[in-house]
Structure formats: C-alpha cells, structure tokens
Motif scaffolding. Structure first.
Motif, PDB file in Angstrom:
ATOM      1  N   ARG A  62      -1.503  -6.755 -11.980  1.00 58.82           N
ATOM      2  CA  ARG A  62      -2.784  -6.176 -11.553  1.00 58.82           C
ATOM      3  C   ARG A  62      -2.842  -4.673 -11.847  1.00 58.82           C
ATOM      4  NH1 ARG A  62      -4.052  -7.203  -5.719  1.00 58.82           N
ATOM      5  NH2 ARG A  62      -6.128  -6.553  -6.365  1.00 58.82           N
ATOM      6  N   THR A  63      -1.701  -3.999 -11.668  1.00 61.12           N
ATOM      7  CA  THR A  63      -1.647  -2.560 -11.934  1.00 61.12           C
ATOM      8  C   THR A  63      -1.762  -2.290 -13.426  1.00 61.12           C
ATOM      9  OG1 THR A  63      -0.285  -2.243  -9.971  1.00 61.12           O
ATOM     10  CG2 THR A  63      -0.296  -0.466 -11.568  1.00 61.12           C
ATOM     11  N   MET A  64      -1.057  -3.077 -14.225  1.00 60.13           N
ATOM     12  CA  MET A  64      -1.119  -2.891 -15.679  1.00 60.13           C
ATOM     13  C   MET A  64      -2.520  -3.177 -16.211  1.00 60.13           C
ATOM     14  SD  MET A  64       1.771  -1.718 -16.499  1.00 60.13           S
ATOM     15  CE  MET A  64       1.543  -1.753 -18.252  1.00 60.13           C
ATOM     16  N   ALA A  65      -3.229  -4.111 -15.589  1.00 59.81           N
ATOM     17  CA  ALA A  65      -4.590  -4.446 -16.013  1.00 59.81           C
ATOM     18  C   ALA A  65      -5.618  -3.427 -15.513  1.00 59.81           C
ATOM     19  CB  ALA A  65      -4.959  -5.840 -15.506  1.00 59.81           C
ATOM     20  N   GLY A  66      -5.199  -2.544 -14.602  1.00 57.05           N
ATOM     21  CA  GLY A  66      -6.117  -1.549 -14.064  1.00 57.05           C
ATOM     22  C   GLY A  66      -6.933  -2.050 -12.886  1.00 57.05           C
ATOM     23  N   ASP A  67      -6.587  -3.221 -12.361  1.00 53.55           N
ATOM     24  CA  ASP A  67      -7.306  -3.771 -11.209  1.00 53.55           C
ATOM     25  C   ASP A  67      -6.940  -3.071  -9.905  1.00 53.55           C
ATOM     26  OD1 ASP A  67      -8.441  -5.611 -12.948  1.00 53.55           O
ATOM     27  OD2 ASP A  67      -6.932  -7.151 -12.517  1.00 53.55           O
ATOM     28  N   VAL A  68      -5.752  -2.490  -9.861  1.00 52.86           N
ATOM     29  CA  VAL A  68      -5.268  -1.772  -8.683  1.00 52.86           C
ATOM     30  C   VAL A  68      -4.813  -0.398  -9.147  1.00 52.86           C
ATOM     31  CG1 VAL A  68      -3.534  -1.722  -6.850  1.00 52.86           C
ATOM     32  CG2 VAL A  68      -4.503  -3.897  -7.566  1.00 52.86           C
ATOM     33  N   ILE A  69      -5.232   0.649  -8.433  1.00 52.97           N
ATOM     34  CA  ILE A  69      -4.841   2.022  -8.741  1.00 52.97           C
ATOM     35  C   ILE A  69      -3.825   2.466  -7.685  1.00 52.97           C
ATOM     36  CG2 ILE A  69      -5.639   4.386  -9.131  1.00 52.97           C
ATOM     37  CD1 ILE A  69      -6.746   2.277 -11.129  1.00 52.97           C
ATOM     38  N   ALA A  70      -2.565   2.588  -8.096  1.00 52.33           N
ATOM     39  CA  ALA A  70      -1.482   2.882  -7.163  1.00 52.33           C
ATOM     40  C   ALA A  70      -1.727   4.163  -6.381  1.00 52.33           C
ATOM     41  CB  ALA A  70      -0.158   2.954  -7.906  1.00 52.33           C
ATOM     42  N   ARG A  71      -2.225   5.189  -7.033  1.00 48.87           N
ATOM     43  CA  ARG A  71      -2.460   6.476  -6.360  1.00 48.87           C
ATOM     44  C   ARG A  71      -3.318   6.298  -5.118  1.00 48.87           C
ATOM     45  NH1 ARG A  71      -5.480   8.672 -10.174  1.00 48.87           N
ATOM     46  NH2 ARG A  71      -7.329   7.904  -9.151  1.00 48.87           N
ATOM     47  N   ASP A  72      -4.356   5.473  -5.221  1.00 53.16           N
ATOM     48  CA  ASP A  72      -5.265   5.270  -4.091  1.00 53.16           C
ATOM     49  C   ASP A  72      -4.605   4.469  -2.976  1.00 53.16           C
ATOM     50  OD1 ASP A  72      -7.141   6.613  -5.630  1.00 53.16           O
ATOM     51  OD2 ASP A  72      -8.092   4.765  -6.348  1.00 53.16           O
ATOM     52  N   VAL A  73      -3.856   3.451  -3.334  1.00 53.73           N
ATOM     53  CA  VAL A  73      -3.213   2.592  -2.345  1.00 53.73           C
ATOM     54  C   VAL A  73      -2.102   3.329  -1.614  1.00 53.73           C
ATOM     55  CG1 VAL A  73      -1.859   0.473  -2.042  1.00 53.73           C
ATOM     56  CG2 VAL A  73      -3.800   0.496  -3.631  1.00 53.73           C
ATOM     57  N   LEU A  74      -1.366   4.181  -2.316  1.00 55.20           N
ATOM     58  CA  LEU A  74      -0.175   4.813  -1.748  1.00 55.20           C
ATOM     59  C   LEU A  74      -0.445   6.074  -0.939  1.00 55.20           C
ATOM     60  CD1 LEU A  74       2.212   4.353  -4.789  1.00 55.20           C
ATOM     61  CD2 LEU A  74       2.324   3.165  -2.584  1.00 55.20           C
ATOM     62  N   LYS A  75      -1.661   6.561  -0.913  1.00 57.84           N
ATOM     63  CA  LYS A  75      -1.957   7.841  -0.253  1.00 57.84           C
ATOM     64  C   LYS A  75      -1.357   7.948   1.144  1.00 57.84           C
ATOM     65  CE  LYS A  75      -6.003   9.482  -2.614  1.00 57.84           C
ATOM     66  NZ  LYS A  75      -7.433   9.652  -2.616  1.00 57.84           N
ATOM     67  N   GLY A  76      -1.507   6.964   1.966  1.00 58.46           N
ATOM     68  CA  GLY A  76      -1.040   7.074   3.343  1.00 58.46           C
ATOM     69  C   GLY A  76       0.241   6.329   3.632  1.00 58.46           C
ATOM     70  N   ARG A  77       0.967   5.893   2.615  1.00 56.87           N
ATOM     71  CA  ARG A  77       2.112   5.025   2.844  1.00 56.87           C
ATOM     72  C   ARG A  77       3.452   5.677   2.548  1.00 56.87           C
ATOM     73  NH1 ARG A  77       0.841  -0.426  -0.177  1.00 56.87           N
ATOM     74  NH2 ARG A  77       3.012  -0.701   0.338  1.00 56.87           N
ATOM     75  N   ASN A  78       3.524   6.962   2.416  1.00 56.02           N
ATOM     76  CA  ASN A  78       4.771   7.615   1.987  1.00 56.02           C
ATOM     77  C   ASN A  78       5.539   8.241   3.139  1.00 56.02           C
ATOM     78  OD1 ASN A  78       4.110   6.935  -0.608  1.00 56.02           O
ATOM     79  ND2 ASN A  78       3.128   8.878  -1.045  1.00 56.02           N
ATOM     80  N   LYS A  79       5.513   7.645   4.294  1.00 55.26           N
ATOM     81  CA  LYS A  79       6.141   8.234   5.473  1.00 55.26           C
ATOM     82  C   LYS A  79       7.657   8.053   5.471  1.00 55.26           C
ATOM     83  CE  LYS A  79       2.020   9.014   7.066  1.00 55.26           C
ATOM     84  NZ  LYS A  79       1.364  10.062   6.406  1.00 55.26           N
ATOM     85  N   LEU A  80       8.371   9.148   5.769  1.00 55.95           N
ATOM     86  CA  LEU A  80       9.816   9.070   5.952  1.00 55.95           C
ATOM     87  C   LEU A  80      10.103   8.569   7.358  1.00 55.95           C
ATOM     88  CD1 LEU A  80      11.191  12.406   4.441  1.00 55.95           C
ATOM     89  CD2 LEU A  80      11.503  10.101   3.540  1.00 55.95           C
ATOM     90  N   LYS A  81      11.170   7.799   7.502  1.00 57.78           N
ATOM     91  CA  LYS A  81      11.602   7.365   8.814  1.00 57.78           C
ATOM     92  C   LYS A  81      12.123   8.588   9.558  1.00 57.78           C
ATOM     93  CE  LYS A  81      12.751   2.843   7.059  1.00 57.78           C
ATOM     94  NZ  LYS A  81      13.796   1.942   6.629  1.00 57.78           N
ATOM     95  N   LYS A  82      11.993   8.595  10.875  1.00 59.23           N
ATOM     96  CA  LYS A  82      12.409   9.761  11.668  1.00 59.23           C
ATOM     97  C   LYS A  82      13.862  10.138  11.397  1.00 59.23           C
ATOM     98  CE  LYS A  82       9.003   9.464  15.249  1.00 59.23           C
ATOM     99  NZ  LYS A  82       8.671   9.644  16.626  1.00 59.23           N
TER     100      LYS A  82
END
Length: 184
Positions: free
Chosen positions: A63-83
């Motif tokens: 899906r990413t290679m086809a351009g159906d999903v844009i990783a930058r948009d999906v990952l915006k809020g998901r990069n949290k480090l564990k405490k």
C-alpha cells in the motif's frame, strides 16, 4: 524491483507503521538499476517480529509503495519513547566521506535510536534529491549508526561543502523534530 528515488524511505515508513523496529538493514542497487532491500526487524519490545504479523506488514509495504498510504501522515503521533528509554542520551554526529568509495559519498549518521528514525532520515535524503544506492543500518542499544552510500540526482558524489552542510542541517533538523515528538 527497479530502483527509484524514495523507495528505501517508503519501505522504512511501512515498517514503522506496523511497529517493526529496524535493527539492521541493507540496500543494494545493481549496475542495471535493480534494487534489493533487506531489513532485520523486531517488535517494539525487542523480540523477534511475530510471523503472524507478516501478512499485515506485506500489505502495508504494498500500500505504501502504491502511494495509498503516506507514512509521514500516519506516523506523526506514534513516535513516543517509553519512559524507561527517555534518559538515554546519545550525541548526534553526521559525517560525509568522499574517500571511502570510488563512486559514492558516504553519509554516516550516529544518533539516538527511536521509532521511525530510519524513515525520517531516508525521507530527508529523498526530499533533498539524494539517491541512496546502498545502506548499512545498525543499532546498538539506544544508539543507531546508519550509513548511506549516496549520489546526487545526476549521479555524482556530493563534494560541495555547502551542499554537505545543507544536507547535514536537514538531517539534524529531522532528528531533532523526531526527538521532540518522541518526548511529548
């Protein structure tokens, strides 16, 4: 598949979206323009990536290679480090080497590892019109050492100090943005 700009970044983004932690990776481009990407992945807890999740991973790559999903948009809020990971400090060093290869500029990024770091770095290089011909990615605990063999868009080494500095600043900015997001 045939190599094209941004392919390494798209695959890295797809892996990040399914929470596959890249602990090592290799990218090879043949002289006839075909590319092979190899990724060693774990889950977020450092265990082997579960085989039952591979179908989802493959679909996300497609899906990413086809351009159906844009990783930058999906990952915006998901990069949290564990405490427990937040106190590890690793200084960032970004170096350029034009002597280590006859054909490529070698960019080495040594920094704090975090979720989607590889995606951020490869996306930054792709956006700067840098072709990644080969890459060696490794993590050592909280430290990531990512080495990219690159050329500019016309196939030349990146020799200009000002161009190197501009790329270094873009990479540093991507790292800092990612750190800020992971600490929020």
């Amino acid at each position: 598949m045939h190599d094209h700009p941004g392919i390494f970044s798209r695959i890295s983004g797809a892996l990040a979206m399914v929470n596959a932690n890249v602990v090592d990776a290799r990218s090879y481009t043949s002289s006839d323009g075909y590319v092979t990407k190899v990724f060693w992945i774990q889950d977020d807890d450092g265990f082997p990536f579960d085989g039952s999740r591979l179908d989802r991973l493959k679909k996300m790559v497609d899906r990413t290679m086809a351009g159906d999903v844009i990783a930058r948009d999906v990952l915006k809020g998901r990069n949290k480090l564990k405490k427990r990971e937040r106190n590890f400090k690793v200084p960032t060093q970004i170096t350029f080497d034009n002597e280590g290869s006859d054909f490529y500029t070698i960019i080495e990024v040594d920094t704090r590892d975090r979720h989607s770091l590889l995606f951020d770095l490869t996306r930054t290089l792709a956006n700067a019109n840098i072709q990644i011909s080969s890459a060696v990615i490794a993590t050592y605990g909280a430290q990531a050492v990512d080495v990219f063999y690159v050329k500019d868009m016309v196939g030349l080494k990146i020799r200009s100090e000002s161009k190197q500095q501009a790329i270094r600043e873009k990479l540093q900015h991507a790292i800092e943005l990612g750190v800020e997001a992971s600490m929020a």
